[in-house]
Design an enzyme around this catalytic site. Sequence first.
Site, PDB file in Angstrom:
ATOM      1  N   CYS A 178      -6.336  -6.520  -8.931  1.00  0.00           N
ATOM      2  CA  CYS A 178      -6.549  -6.708  -7.488  1.00  0.00           C
ATOM      3  C   CYS A 178      -7.780  -7.573  -7.222  1.00  0.00           C
ATOM      4  CB  CYS A 178      -6.693  -5.362  -6.803  1.00  0.00           C
ATOM      5  SG  CYS A 178      -5.157  -4.441  -6.771  1.00  0.00           S
TER       6      CYS A 178
HETATM    7  N1  LIG Z   1      -2.832  -1.247  -8.463  1.00  0.00           N
HETATM    8  C1  LIG Z   1      -3.611  -1.086  -7.426  1.00  0.00           C
HETATM    9  O1  LIG Z   1      -4.646  -0.430  -7.522  1.00  0.00           O
HETATM   10  C2  LIG Z   1      -3.265  -1.685  -6.082  1.00  0.00           C
HETATM   11  C3  LIG Z   1      -3.932  -1.215  -4.949  1.00  0.00           C
HETATM   12  C4  LIG Z   1      -3.628  -1.735  -3.716  1.00  0.00           C
HETATM   13  C5  LIG Z   1      -2.693  -2.765  -3.619  1.00  0.00           C
HETATM   14  N2  LIG Z   1      -2.075  -3.236  -4.743  1.00  0.00           N
HETATM   15  C6  LIG Z   1      -1.093  -4.317  -4.564  1.00  0.00           C
HETATM   16  O2  LIG Z   1       0.209  -3.739  -4.632  1.00  0.00           O
HETATM   17  C7  LIG Z   1       1.124  -4.649  -5.247  1.00  0.00           C
HETATM   18  C8  LIG Z   1       1.770  -4.003  -6.458  1.00  0.00           C
HETATM   19  O3  LIG Z   1       0.762  -3.679  -7.406  1.00  0.00           O
HETATM   20  P1  LIG Z   1       0.965  -2.634  -8.587  1.00  0.00           P
HETATM   21  O4  LIG Z   1      -0.377  -2.364  -9.153  1.00  0.00           O
HETATM   22  O5  LIG Z   1       1.812  -1.485  -8.131  1.00  0.00           O
HETATM   23  O6  LIG Z   1       1.813  -3.518  -9.621  1.00  0.00           O
HETATM   24  P2  LIG Z   1       2.554  -3.024 -10.938  1.00  0.00           P
HETATM   25  O7  LIG Z   1       2.635  -4.184 -11.826  1.00  0.00           O
HETATM   26  O8  LIG Z   1       1.935  -1.747 -11.418  1.00  0.00           O
HETATM   27  O9  LIG Z   1       4.017  -2.649 -10.430  1.00  0.00           O
HETATM   28  C9  LIG Z   1       4.887  -3.569  -9.878  1.00  0.00           C
HETATM   29  C10 LIG Z   1       6.305  -3.195 -10.268  1.00  0.00           C
HETATM   30  O10 LIG Z   1       7.184  -4.109  -9.607  1.00  0.00           O
HETATM   31  C11 LIG Z   1       8.235  -4.437 -10.499  1.00  0.00           C
HETATM   32  N3  LIG Z   1       8.812  -5.697 -10.026  1.00  0.00           N
HETATM   33  C12 LIG Z   1       8.368  -6.958 -10.176  1.00  0.00           C
HETATM   34  N4  LIG Z   1       9.166  -7.832  -9.530  1.00  0.00           N
HETATM   35  C13 LIG Z   1      10.148  -7.089  -8.969  1.00  0.00           C
HETATM   36  C14 LIG Z   1      11.269  -7.399  -8.178  1.00  0.00           C
HETATM   37  N5  LIG Z   1      11.526  -8.658  -7.791  1.00  0.00           N
HETATM   38  N6  LIG Z   1      12.088  -6.397  -7.791  1.00  0.00           N
HETATM   39  C15 LIG Z   1      11.829  -5.119  -8.160  1.00  0.00           C
HETATM   40  N7  LIG Z   1      10.780  -4.756  -8.895  1.00  0.00           N
HETATM   41  C16 LIG Z   1       9.945  -5.723  -9.290  1.00  0.00           C
HETATM   42  C17 LIG Z   1       7.568  -4.495 -11.848  1.00  0.00           C
HETATM   43  O11 LIG Z   1       8.524  -4.329 -12.891  1.00  0.00           O
HETATM   44  C18 LIG Z   1       6.592  -3.324 -11.760  1.00  0.00           C
HETATM   45  O12 LIG Z   1       7.178  -2.115 -12.223  1.00  0.00           O
HETATM   46  C19 LIG Z   1       0.297  -5.893  -5.571  1.00  0.00           C
HETATM   47  O13 LIG Z   1       0.398  -6.782  -4.483  1.00  0.00           O
HETATM   48  C20 LIG Z   1      -1.112  -5.366  -5.648  1.00  0.00           C
HETATM   49  O14 LIG Z   1      -2.053  -6.377  -5.349  1.00  0.00           O
HETATM   50  C21 LIG Z   1      -2.327  -2.695  -5.972  1.00  0.00           C
END
Ligand SMILES: NC(=O)c1ccc[n+]([C@@H]2O[C@H](COP(=O)([O-])OP(=O)(O)OC[C@H]3O[C@@H](n4cnc5c(N)ncnc54)[C@H](O)[C@@H]3O)[C@@H](O)[C@H]2O)c1
Length: 421
Positions: A257
Amino acid sequence: MTIGIIGLGYVGLPLAVEFAEAGHQVIGVDTNAGRVEALRRGESHIEDIPSERLQGIMDRFEATTMSRRLVLADAILICVPTPLTRNREPDLGPLLSAATAVSGVLQRGQLVVLESTTYPGTTRERLLPILEETGLSAGRDFHLAFSPERVDPGRTDHTLRTTPKVVGGLTQACLERALEVYGLVCDELVPVSTPEVAEMAKLLENIFRAVNIALVNEMAMVADRMRIDIREVVDAAATKPFGFMRFDPGPGMGGHCLPVDPFYLSWKAREHEVTTEFIELAGKVNQQTPHFCVEKVERALNDLSKPVRGSRILLLGMSYKPGVGDIRESPALKILAGLRELGADVRYHDPYVPELPGFGLSSTGLDNAVAEADLVVIVTAHPGIDHIGIADTVPTVDLRGVTRAGRRAEMAGAMNGNGKV
Ligand SMILES: NC(=O)c1ccc[n+]([C@@H]2O[C@H](COP(=O)([O-])OP(=O)(O)OC[C@H]3O[C@@H](n4cnc5c(N)ncnc54)[C@H](O)[C@@H]3O)[C@@H](O)[C@H]2O)c1
Protein backbone atom coordinates in the site's frame (compact mmCIF):
# COMPACT_ATOMS: atom_id res chain seq x y z
CA MET A 1 -28.63 -10.35 1.62
CA THR A 2 -26.25 -11.95 -0.79
CA ILE A 3 -22.92 -10.17 -0.99
CA GLY A 4 -20.50 -10.79 -3.85
CA ILE A 5 -16.82 -10.06 -3.26
CA ILE A 6 -14.22 -10.00 -6.03
CA GLY A 7 -10.66 -10.59 -4.81
CA LEU A 8 -10.23 -12.72 -1.67
CA GLY A 9 -6.98 -11.30 -0.32
CA TYR A 10 -6.07 -9.21 2.72
CA VAL A 11 -9.06 -6.96 2.06
CA GLY A 12 -11.68 -9.20 0.45
CA LEU A 13 -11.48 -12.23 2.75
CA PRO A 14 -11.98 -10.37 6.06
CA LEU A 15 -14.88 -8.51 4.46
CA ALA A 16 -16.41 -11.80 3.28
CA VAL A 17 -16.10 -13.31 6.76
CA GLU A 18 -17.62 -10.23 8.42
CA PHE A 19 -20.70 -10.30 6.17
CA ALA A 20 -21.09 -14.06 6.57
CA GLU A 21 -20.78 -13.81 10.35
CA ALA A 22 -23.51 -11.15 10.28
CA GLY A 23 -25.76 -13.83 8.74
CA HIS A 24 -25.52 -12.96 5.05
CA GLN A 25 -24.73 -15.21 2.11
CA VAL A 26 -21.36 -14.43 0.54
CA ILE A 27 -20.10 -15.37 -2.91
CA GLY A 28 -16.35 -14.76 -3.11
CA VAL A 29 -14.74 -14.72 -6.54
CA ASP A 30 -11.00 -14.98 -7.10
CA THR A 31 -8.98 -15.76 -10.22
CA ASN A 32 -6.43 -17.70 -8.15
CA ALA A 33 -7.77 -21.27 -8.40
CA GLY A 34 -5.38 -22.60 -5.72
CA ARG A 35 -6.55 -19.95 -3.28
CA VAL A 36 -10.20 -20.75 -4.02
CA GLU A 37 -9.58 -24.48 -3.52
CA ALA A 38 -7.92 -23.83 -0.15
CA LEU A 39 -10.77 -21.58 0.96
CA ARG A 40 -13.25 -24.29 0.01
CA ARG A 41 -11.37 -26.67 2.28
CA GLY A 42 -11.72 -24.06 5.04
CA GLU A 43 -8.04 -23.05 4.93
CA SER A 44 -7.35 -19.36 5.32
CA HIS A 45 -4.23 -17.70 3.88
CA ILE A 46 -4.73 -14.47 5.84
CA GLU A 47 -3.23 -14.29 9.35
CA ASP A 48 -6.11 -12.16 10.65
CA ILE A 49 -8.62 -14.84 9.68
CA PRO A 50 -7.83 -18.09 11.48
CA SER A 51 -9.02 -21.15 9.54
CA GLU A 52 -11.39 -22.02 12.40
CA ARG A 53 -13.15 -18.71 11.91
CA LEU A 54 -13.51 -19.46 8.20
CA GLN A 55 -14.79 -22.95 8.97
CA GLY A 56 -17.50 -21.40 11.14
CA ILE A 57 -19.12 -19.70 8.13
CA MET A 58 -18.71 -22.34 5.45
CA ASP A 59 -22.48 -22.78 5.07
CA ARG A 60 -22.80 -19.10 4.11
CA PHE A 61 -19.59 -18.63 2.14
CA GLU A 62 -19.02 -19.85 -1.39
CA ALA A 63 -15.54 -19.39 -2.88
CA THR A 64 -15.41 -19.69 -6.65
CA THR A 65 -13.43 -18.71 -9.73
CA MET A 66 -16.67 -18.22 -11.70
CA SER A 67 -17.71 -14.59 -11.77
CA ARG A 68 -21.09 -15.50 -13.29
CA ARG A 69 -22.14 -16.62 -9.78
CA LEU A 70 -22.29 -12.91 -8.95
CA VAL A 71 -25.56 -12.69 -10.83
CA LEU A 72 -27.16 -13.75 -7.52
CA ALA A 73 -25.60 -10.93 -5.47
CA ASP A 74 -27.44 -7.88 -4.11
CA ALA A 75 -24.13 -6.07 -3.78
CA ILE A 76 -20.75 -6.68 -5.44
CA LEU A 77 -17.65 -5.35 -3.68
CA ILE A 78 -14.45 -5.16 -5.74
CA CYS A 79 -11.26 -5.77 -3.71
CA VAL A 80 -8.66 -6.60 -6.37
CA PRO A 81 -5.04 -5.38 -6.32
CA THR A 82 -4.06 -1.98 -7.69
CA PRO A 83 -0.30 -2.27 -8.29
CA LEU A 84 2.10 -0.14 -10.32
CA THR A 85 3.51 -1.06 -13.72
CA ARG A 86 7.26 -1.37 -14.27
CA ASN A 87 7.23 2.34 -15.15
CA ARG A 88 5.57 3.09 -11.80
CA GLU A 89 2.26 4.01 -13.38
CA PRO A 90 -1.13 2.73 -12.13
CA ASP A 91 -1.82 -0.79 -13.32
CA LEU A 92 -5.59 -0.99 -13.52
CA GLY A 93 -5.48 -4.40 -15.24
CA PRO A 94 -7.01 -6.42 -12.37
CA LEU A 95 -9.56 -3.70 -11.69
CA LEU A 96 -10.68 -3.43 -15.30
CA SER A 97 -10.89 -7.17 -15.66
CA ALA A 98 -13.03 -7.34 -12.50
CA ALA A 99 -15.20 -4.54 -13.93
CA THR A 100 -15.65 -6.50 -17.16
CA ALA A 101 -16.63 -9.57 -15.14
CA VAL A 102 -19.23 -7.50 -13.26
CA SER A 103 -20.64 -6.04 -16.47
CA GLY A 104 -21.15 -9.62 -17.69
CA VAL A 105 -23.58 -10.29 -14.83
CA LEU A 106 -24.91 -6.86 -13.87
CA GLN A 107 -28.57 -6.89 -12.85
CA ARG A 108 -31.08 -4.16 -12.17
CA GLY A 109 -31.03 -3.19 -8.50
CA GLN A 110 -27.49 -4.39 -7.82
CA LEU A 111 -24.98 -2.26 -5.93
CA VAL A 112 -21.37 -2.21 -7.13
CA VAL A 113 -18.69 -0.79 -4.82
CA LEU A 114 -15.00 -0.38 -5.52
CA GLU A 115 -12.84 -0.83 -2.40
CA SER A 116 -9.39 -1.00 -4.01
CA THR A 117 -7.16 1.99 -3.39
CA THR A 118 -6.88 4.11 -6.53
CA TYR A 119 -6.62 7.64 -7.92
CA PRO A 120 -9.56 10.07 -7.75
CA GLY A 121 -11.77 9.59 -10.76
CA THR A 122 -11.31 5.83 -11.22
CA THR A 123 -14.88 4.90 -10.25
CA ARG A 124 -16.46 7.49 -12.53
CA GLU A 125 -13.99 7.49 -15.43
CA ARG A 126 -12.99 3.83 -15.64
CA LEU A 127 -15.54 1.65 -13.82
CA LEU A 128 -18.76 3.42 -14.74
CA PRO A 129 -18.32 3.28 -18.56
CA ILE A 130 -17.66 -0.48 -18.46
CA LEU A 131 -20.73 -1.10 -16.31
CA GLU A 132 -22.92 1.14 -18.46
CA GLU A 133 -21.93 -0.78 -21.62
CA THR A 134 -24.65 -3.15 -20.44
CA GLY A 135 -27.24 -0.51 -21.29
CA LEU A 136 -28.08 -0.13 -17.61
CA SER A 137 -27.66 3.29 -16.06
CA ALA A 138 -25.96 4.03 -12.72
CA GLY A 139 -28.21 5.69 -10.16
CA ARG A 140 -31.31 4.50 -11.98
CA ASP A 141 -30.88 0.80 -12.81
CA PHE A 142 -27.96 -0.07 -10.55
CA HIS A 143 -25.95 1.68 -7.87
CA LEU A 144 -22.27 2.53 -7.89
CA ALA A 145 -20.02 3.77 -5.07
CA PHE A 146 -16.44 3.92 -3.85
CA SER A 147 -15.62 2.96 -0.27
CA PRO A 148 -11.96 2.60 0.67
CA GLU A 149 -10.79 -0.31 2.76
CA ARG A 150 -8.94 0.71 5.91
CA VAL A 151 -7.88 -2.72 7.13
CA ASP A 152 -4.48 -2.83 8.79
CA PRO A 153 -3.31 -6.45 8.75
CA GLY A 154 -2.22 -7.69 12.16
CA ARG A 155 -4.10 -4.99 14.06
CA THR A 156 -6.62 -6.16 16.63
CA ASP A 157 -7.64 -2.95 18.45
CA HIS A 158 -9.60 -1.62 15.46
CA THR A 159 -11.69 -4.03 13.42
CA LEU A 160 -13.71 -3.71 10.25
CA ARG A 161 -16.79 -3.20 12.42
CA THR A 162 -15.31 -0.51 14.65
CA THR A 163 -13.38 1.42 11.99
CA PRO A 164 -15.50 4.22 10.47
CA LYS A 165 -16.22 3.50 6.80
CA VAL A 166 -16.03 6.34 4.27
CA VAL A 167 -18.55 5.98 1.44
CA GLY A 168 -18.99 8.12 -1.70
CA GLY A 169 -21.86 7.33 -4.09
CA LEU A 170 -22.16 8.34 -7.70
CA THR A 171 -25.65 9.68 -6.95
CA GLN A 172 -27.60 10.22 -3.73
CA ALA A 173 -29.47 6.97 -4.34
CA CYS A 174 -26.16 5.15 -4.86
CA LEU A 175 -24.84 6.58 -1.60
CA GLU A 176 -27.95 5.59 0.35
CA ARG A 177 -27.85 2.03 -0.96
CA ALA A 178 -24.14 1.68 -0.16
CA LEU A 179 -24.68 3.02 3.37
CA GLU A 180 -27.47 0.48 3.86
CA VAL A 181 -25.18 -2.40 2.86
CA TYR A 182 -22.13 -1.31 4.89
CA GLY A 183 -24.38 -0.55 7.85
CA LEU A 184 -24.78 -4.35 8.14
CA VAL A 185 -21.15 -4.76 9.21
CA CYS A 186 -19.85 -1.31 10.23
CA ASP A 187 -20.85 0.64 13.34
CA GLU A 188 -19.97 4.07 11.95
CA LEU A 189 -20.43 5.29 8.39
CA VAL A 190 -18.94 8.46 6.93
CA PRO A 191 -20.90 9.55 3.86
CA VAL A 192 -19.08 11.94 1.53
CA SER A 193 -20.41 13.84 -1.45
CA THR A 194 -18.68 12.01 -4.32
CA PRO A 195 -16.62 8.89 -5.08
CA GLU A 196 -13.68 11.21 -5.81
CA VAL A 197 -13.69 12.54 -2.22
CA ALA A 198 -13.65 8.97 -0.89
CA GLU A 199 -10.91 7.95 -3.33
CA MET A 200 -8.73 10.90 -2.38
CA ALA A 201 -9.40 10.56 1.37
CA LYS A 202 -7.85 7.09 1.26
CA LEU A 203 -4.82 8.42 -0.60
CA LEU A 204 -4.44 11.27 1.90
CA GLU A 205 -4.39 8.74 4.76
CA ASN A 206 -1.68 6.68 3.09
CA ILE A 207 0.37 9.64 1.88
CA PHE A 208 0.26 11.10 5.40
CA ARG A 209 1.85 7.90 6.69
CA ALA A 210 4.38 7.66 3.85
CA VAL A 211 5.54 11.26 4.37
CA ASN A 212 5.78 10.95 8.15
CA ILE A 213 7.65 7.64 7.97
CA ALA A 214 10.09 9.27 5.54
CA LEU A 215 10.44 12.28 7.84
CA VAL A 216 11.32 10.24 10.91
CA ASN A 217 13.68 8.03 8.91
CA GLU A 218 15.45 11.10 7.57
CA MET A 219 15.70 12.42 11.13
CA ALA A 220 17.14 9.02 12.12
CA MET A 221 19.90 9.38 9.52
CA VAL A 222 20.76 12.88 10.78
CA ALA A 223 20.66 11.77 14.42
CA ASP A 224 22.86 8.78 13.62
CA ARG A 225 25.51 11.04 12.09
CA MET A 226 25.26 13.34 15.11
CA ARG A 227 25.41 10.39 17.53
CA ILE A 228 22.07 11.27 19.04
CA ASP A 229 19.65 8.47 19.96
CA ILE A 230 16.68 9.09 17.64
CA ARG A 231 14.40 6.86 19.69
CA GLU A 232 15.02 8.93 22.79
CA VAL A 233 14.28 12.02 20.67
CA VAL A 234 10.98 10.53 19.49
CA ASP A 235 10.05 9.48 23.05
CA ALA A 236 10.71 13.02 24.24
CA ALA A 237 8.82 14.72 21.40
CA ALA A 238 5.88 12.37 21.89
CA THR A 239 5.29 13.72 25.38
CA LYS A 240 3.79 16.83 23.77
CA PRO A 241 0.08 16.39 24.36
CA PHE A 242 -0.96 18.23 21.18
CA GLY A 243 0.31 18.98 17.69
CA PHE A 244 2.63 15.96 17.41
CA MET A 245 1.96 12.46 16.17
CA ARG A 246 4.44 9.73 16.89
CA PHE A 247 6.15 7.84 14.05
CA ASP A 248 9.05 5.50 14.83
CA PRO A 249 12.11 5.02 12.65
CA GLY A 250 12.59 1.63 11.04
CA PRO A 251 14.22 -0.19 8.14
CA GLY A 252 12.04 1.53 5.52
CA MET A 253 8.54 1.28 4.20
CA GLY A 254 6.90 -1.92 3.00
CA GLY A 255 3.66 -3.63 2.13
CA HIS A 256 1.86 -3.13 -1.11
CA CYS A 257 0.00 0.00 0.00
CA LEU A 258 2.30 2.76 1.25
CA PRO A 259 5.12 2.29 -1.28
CA VAL A 260 2.58 2.12 -4.12
CA ASP A 261 -0.59 4.11 -3.49
CA PRO A 262 0.92 7.62 -3.28
CA PHE A 263 2.14 7.22 -6.85
CA TYR A 264 -1.43 6.74 -8.03
CA LEU A 265 -2.02 10.35 -7.01
CA SER A 266 1.29 11.59 -8.49
CA TRP A 267 0.33 10.03 -11.81
CA LYS A 268 -3.14 11.59 -11.83
CA ALA A 269 -1.77 14.96 -10.67
CA ARG A 270 0.50 15.06 -13.74
CA GLU A 271 -2.61 14.92 -15.93
CA HIS A 272 -3.67 18.13 -14.19
CA GLU A 273 -0.21 19.66 -14.55
CA VAL A 274 0.45 19.59 -10.80
CA THR A 275 3.50 18.02 -9.19
CA THR A 276 3.40 16.14 -5.91
CA GLU A 277 6.73 17.05 -4.36
CA PHE A 278 6.08 15.59 -0.91
CA ILE A 279 5.18 12.21 -2.40
CA GLU A 280 8.29 12.09 -4.58
CA LEU A 281 10.55 13.17 -1.74
CA ALA A 282 9.04 10.70 0.72
CA GLY A 283 9.45 7.96 -1.89
CA LYS A 284 13.10 8.88 -2.33
CA VAL A 285 13.89 8.90 1.41
CA ASN A 286 11.99 5.69 2.01
CA GLN A 287 13.86 3.95 -0.80
CA GLN A 288 17.19 5.07 0.68
CA THR A 289 16.42 3.81 4.18
CA PRO A 290 17.27 0.11 3.62
CA HIS A 291 20.64 1.18 2.16
CA PHE A 292 21.27 3.24 5.29
CA CYS A 293 20.50 0.09 7.31
CA VAL A 294 23.07 -1.89 5.29
CA GLU A 295 25.57 0.82 6.18
CA LYS A 296 24.69 0.43 9.86
CA VAL A 297 25.39 -3.29 9.59
CA GLU A 298 28.74 -2.58 7.93
CA ARG A 299 29.64 -0.23 10.78
CA ALA A 300 28.55 -2.72 13.45
CA LEU A 301 30.78 -5.38 11.85
CA ASN A 302 33.60 -2.86 11.59
CA ASP A 303 33.28 -2.28 15.34
CA LEU A 304 33.79 -6.04 15.73
CA SER A 305 36.83 -5.86 13.41
CA LYS A 306 35.06 -7.99 10.83
CA PRO A 307 34.49 -7.36 7.14
CA VAL A 308 31.02 -7.85 5.69
CA ARG A 309 32.43 -10.36 3.21
CA GLY A 310 32.20 -13.81 4.72
CA SER A 311 30.46 -12.69 7.93
CA ARG A 312 27.48 -14.75 9.01
CA ILE A 313 24.57 -12.38 9.39
CA LEU A 314 21.18 -13.51 10.69
CA LEU A 315 18.23 -11.33 9.71
CA LEU A 316 15.23 -11.59 12.02
CA GLY A 317 11.85 -10.87 10.40
CA MET A 318 11.56 -10.58 6.62
CA SER A 319 7.93 -9.48 6.27
CA TYR A 320 7.26 -5.77 6.28
CA LYS A 321 5.49 -5.70 9.63
CA PRO A 322 5.19 -7.80 12.79
CA GLY A 323 2.71 -10.64 12.93
CA VAL A 324 2.10 -11.01 9.18
CA GLY A 325 3.83 -12.93 6.41
CA ASP A 326 3.47 -10.28 3.69
CA ILE A 327 6.86 -9.64 2.07
CA ARG A 328 5.65 -7.34 -0.69
CA GLU A 329 8.03 -4.35 -0.96
CA SER A 330 9.55 -5.39 2.36
CA PRO A 331 12.73 -3.41 3.11
CA ALA A 332 14.17 -6.62 4.60
CA LEU A 333 14.54 -7.98 1.07
CA LYS A 334 16.59 -4.95 0.03
CA ILE A 335 18.76 -5.30 3.12
CA LEU A 336 19.28 -8.99 2.36
CA ALA A 337 20.22 -8.23 -1.25
CA GLY A 338 22.54 -5.39 -0.20
CA LEU A 339 24.41 -7.55 2.32
CA ARG A 340 24.74 -10.41 -0.13
CA GLU A 341 26.15 -8.05 -2.71
CA LEU A 342 28.84 -7.16 -0.17
CA GLY A 343 29.67 -10.86 0.19
CA ALA A 344 27.95 -11.60 3.51
CA ASP A 345 26.69 -15.09 4.31
CA VAL A 346 23.10 -14.12 5.09
CA ARG A 347 20.48 -16.33 6.71
CA TYR A 348 17.10 -15.39 8.04
CA HIS A 349 14.56 -16.48 10.59
CA ASP A 350 10.90 -15.59 10.16
CA PRO A 351 8.11 -17.85 11.44
CA TYR A 352 5.69 -16.13 9.05
CA VAL A 353 7.89 -16.45 5.94
CA PRO A 354 9.00 -20.08 5.60
CA GLU A 355 10.72 -19.56 2.24
CA LEU A 356 12.26 -16.86 0.07
CA PRO A 357 12.52 -18.66 -3.27
CA GLY A 358 13.85 -15.54 -4.99
CA PHE A 359 16.95 -15.78 -2.77
CA GLY A 360 17.10 -19.59 -2.56
CA LEU A 361 16.67 -19.35 1.23
CA SER A 362 14.31 -20.79 3.78
CA SER A 363 13.80 -19.75 7.39
CA THR A 364 16.42 -21.32 9.65
CA GLY A 365 15.92 -22.67 13.17
CA LEU A 366 16.40 -19.78 15.57
CA ASP A 367 18.70 -21.15 18.28
CA ASN A 368 21.37 -22.63 16.01
CA ALA A 369 21.34 -19.67 13.68
CA VAL A 370 21.78 -17.24 16.58
CA ALA A 371 24.64 -19.32 17.99
CA GLU A 372 26.40 -19.36 14.62
CA ALA A 373 25.86 -15.71 13.70
CA ASP A 374 28.55 -13.04 13.78
CA LEU A 375 25.79 -10.46 13.84
CA VAL A 376 22.01 -10.47 14.22
CA VAL A 377 19.89 -7.79 12.57
CA ILE A 378 16.37 -7.26 13.90
CA VAL A 379 14.51 -6.06 10.81
CA THR A 380 10.93 -6.87 11.77
CA ALA A 381 10.22 -7.76 15.38
CA HIS A 382 7.67 -10.56 15.26
CA PRO A 383 5.85 -11.41 18.48
CA GLY A 384 7.06 -14.45 20.41
CA ILE A 385 10.78 -13.96 19.76
CA ASP A 386 13.06 -13.08 22.66
CA HIS A 387 14.83 -10.20 20.96
CA ILE A 388 16.32 -8.87 24.18
CA GLY A 389 17.72 -12.31 25.06
CA ILE A 390 19.25 -12.60 21.58
CA ALA A 391 20.75 -9.11 21.74
CA ASP A 392 22.29 -10.07 25.08
CA THR A 393 24.14 -13.02 23.57
CA VAL A 394 25.09 -11.93 20.05
CA PRO A 395 26.08 -8.52 18.63
CA THR A 396 22.83 -7.12 17.34
CA VAL A 397 21.72 -4.29 15.14
CA ASP A 398 18.21 -3.47 16.28
CA LEU A 399 16.42 -1.58 13.50
CA ARG A 400 13.15 -1.50 15.47
CA GLY A 401 14.26 -0.41 18.92
CA VAL A 402 12.72 -3.46 20.58
CA THR A 403 15.77 -4.29 22.64
CA ARG A 404 15.97 -0.76 23.87
CA ALA A 405 13.14 -0.45 26.41
CA GLY A 406 14.56 -0.19 29.89
CA ARG A 407 18.05 -0.70 28.53
CA ARG A 408 19.36 2.75 27.94
CA ALA A 409 22.56 2.04 29.84
CA GLU A 410 23.34 -0.89 27.54
CA MET A 411 22.53 1.26 24.53
CA ALA A 412 25.03 3.85 25.73
CA GLY A 413 27.58 1.02 25.86
CA ALA A 414 26.61 0.03 22.35
CA MET A 415 27.68 3.39 21.02
CA ASN A 416 31.11 2.66 22.40
CA GLY A 417 31.58 -0.15 20.01
CA ASN A 418 30.36 -3.49 21.33
CA GLY A 419 28.48 -4.08 18.11
CA LYS A 420 25.05 -3.00 19.27
CA VAL A 421 23.74 0.12 17.63
N1 LIG B 1 -3.59 -5.12 2.33
C1 LIG B 1 -3.94 -4.02 2.94
O1 LIG B 1 -3.52 -3.76 4.06
C2 LIG B 1 -4.87 -3.02 2.28
C3 LIG B 1 -5.47 -2.04 3.07
C4 LIG B 1 -6.32 -1.13 2.50
C5 LIG B 1 -6.54 -1.17 1.12
N2 LIG B 1 -5.92 -2.12 0.36
C6 LIG B 1 -6.20 -2.10 -1.09
O2 LIG B 1 -7.14 -3.14 -1.36
C7 LIG B 1 -6.88 -3.72 -2.64
C8 LIG B 1 -6.64 -5.21 -2.51
O3 LIG B 1 -5.50 -5.43 -1.69
P1 LIG B 1 -5.18 -6.81 -0.98
O4 LIG B 1 -4.10 -6.55 0.00
O5 LIG B 1 -6.45 -7.47 -0.51
O6 LIG B 1 -4.60 -7.66 -2.21
P2 LIG B 1 -4.29 -9.21 -2.26
O7 LIG B 1 -3.25 -9.39 -3.28
O8 LIG B 1 -4.08 -9.73 -0.87
O9 LIG B 1 -5.65 -9.86 -2.77
C9 LIG B 1 -6.19 -9.58 -4.01
C10 LIG B 1 -6.89 -10.83 -4.53
O10 LIG B 1 -7.52 -10.49 -5.76
C11 LIG B 1 -7.37 -11.58 -6.65
N3 LIG B 1 -7.56 -11.05 -8.01
C12 LIG B 1 -6.71 -10.37 -8.79
N4 LIG B 1 -7.29 -10.01 -9.95
C13 LIG B 1 -8.56 -10.50 -9.89
C14 LIG B 1 -9.66 -10.46 -10.76
N5 LIG B 1 -9.59 -9.80 -11.93
N6 LIG B 1 -10.80 -11.08 -10.40
C15 LIG B 1 -10.88 -11.73 -9.21
N7 LIG B 1 -9.88 -11.79 -8.33
C16 LIG B 1 -8.74 -11.18 -8.66
C17 LIG B 1 -6.00 -12.12 -6.35
O11 LIG B 1 -5.88 -13.47 -6.79
C18 LIG B 1 -5.94 -11.99 -4.83
O12 LIG B 1 -6.42 -13.16 -4.18
C19 LIG B 1 -5.68 -2.94 -3.20
O13 LIG B 1 -6.18 -1.87 -3.96
C20 LIG B 1 -5.01 -2.41 -1.96
O14 LIG B 1 -4.28 -1.23 -2.25
C21 LIG B 1 -5.10 -3.06 0.92
